[in-house]
Design an enzyme around this catalytic site. Structure first.
Site, short mmCIF file in Angstrom:
data_model
loop_
_atom_site.label_atom_id
_atom_site.label_comp_id
_atom_site.label_asym_id
_atom_site.label_seq_id
_atom_site.Cartn_x
_atom_site.Cartn_y
_atom_site.Cartn_z
N MET A 93 41.64 18.77 29.99
CA MET A 93 40.29 18.91 30.55
C MET A 93 39.68 17.60 31.04
SD MET A 93 40.01 22.13 30.41
CE MET A 93 38.30 22.52 30.69
N HIS A 112 46.38 26.97 36.25
CA HIS A 112 44.97 27.31 36.45
C HIS A 112 44.80 28.82 36.34
CE1 HIS A 112 40.89 26.82 37.84
NE2 HIS A 112 41.09 27.83 38.67
N ASP A 148 42.29 21.33 41.13
CA ASP A 148 42.86 22.67 41.28
C ASP A 148 43.38 22.92 42.70
OD1 ASP A 148 42.28 23.17 38.60
OD2 ASP A 148 40.28 23.87 39.08
C1 GRF Z 1 44.39 28.05 30.12
O1 GRF Z 1 43.69 29.21 30.47
C2 GRF Z 1 44.80 27.27 31.35
O2 GRF Z 1 45.07 28.08 32.45
C3 GRF Z 1 43.58 26.43 31.61
O3 GRF Z 1 43.10 26.07 30.34
C4 GRF Z 1 43.50 27.05 29.38
C5 GRF Z 1 44.26 26.31 28.33
O4 GRF Z 1 44.64 27.15 27.28
N1 GRF Z 1 43.91 25.31 32.46
P1 GRF Z 1 45.68 26.62 26.20
O5 GRF Z 1 45.10 25.34 25.62
O6 GRF Z 1 46.99 26.40 26.87
O7 GRF Z 1 45.74 27.72 25.17
#
Ligand code: GRF
Length: 216
Positions: A93, A112, A148
């Site tokens: 993030m 994504h 993205d």
């Molecule tokens: C997922 O939905 C991914 O697509 C997005 O962030 C979320 C991460 O989930 N980029 P996780 O940490 O892999 O469970």
């Protein structure tokens, strides 16, 4: 020495996509291995997953740095020293600078939770339902400086239901995320992928030939 493609997975949280890659790489015939997991957030669930799988794991907390560049320099060095050849962003993030993206150009992929280029950014499921589209899904793409954005490797679609909620849709999309991330990594590791401009060509790709119509 292993000839598998060496992956570095960057996370910030739950790590369920990391888990899908861990599970895939536990099959001896899978052509990639995870050599490093890095989280920019301490104490997240994803870190337990990699520790449990005995994968070298480290926290590089962005809050310990005054600026993006020094944070990314440490990230870059950690990935390089581990011999990483493909960076997999899995719920990471932090926005990455153009400099970092160009250092890993065509060697960094992201997942994504929407059918890109629709619904870039956050709250994708809520926005897809709100927009009234009949399908959502998920996308694996090469990372480019714009968020993205980048050549698309694989997508999965999920029909949106009449009474859908963002949480219910997110859960159904997540099931597909866990399928397409290992699939995309496999295709890259097998050397089947080439990029021309914004398009990805996959050697030996099999495309489904039937349409999905929603409502059925
Ligand atoms: C997922 O939905 C991914 O697509 C997005 O962030 C979320 C991460 O989930 N980029 P996780 O940490 O892999 O469970």
């Amino acid at each position: 020495m292993s000839r598998k493609l060496k992956l570095g997975v960057l996370i910030s949280g739950r790590g369920s996509n990391l888990q899908s890659l861990i599970d895939a790489t536990q099959d001896d015939s899978f052509p990639a291995e995870i050599v490093m997991v890095i989280s920019n957030v301490p104490d997240v669930a994803g870190l337990d997953r990699s520790a449990k799988a005995n994968i070298p794991t480290t926290v590089i907390n962005h809050q310990d740095f005054d600026d993006r560049e020094p944070f990314e320099d440490v990230l870059h060095d950690a990935l390089s020293e581990a011999g990483v050849k493909l960076v997999c962003l899995a719920g990471f993030m932090r926005i990455l600078t153009d400099g970092f993206v160009s250092r890993w150009l065509d060697k960094m992929i992201n997942i994504h939770p929407s059918l890109l280029p629709s619904f870039k950014g956050l709250h994708t499921h809520e926005r897809a339902i709100e927009a009234g589209v009949r399908f959502s899904g998920c996308t694996i793409h090469f990372v480019r400086p714009e968020m993205d954005d980048g050549p698309i490797i694989a997508q999965a679609t999920v029909p949106i239901r009449q009474d859908d909620t963002p949480d219910a849709l997110a859960a159904r999309v997540l099931v597909e995320e866990h399928k397409i991330y290992p699939l995309a990594v496999r295709m890259i590791a097998e050397g089947r992928i080439s990029i021309t401009g914004s398009q990805v060509t996959i050697k030996g790709a099999v495309n489904p030939d039937s349409a999905v119509i929603n409502p059925a």
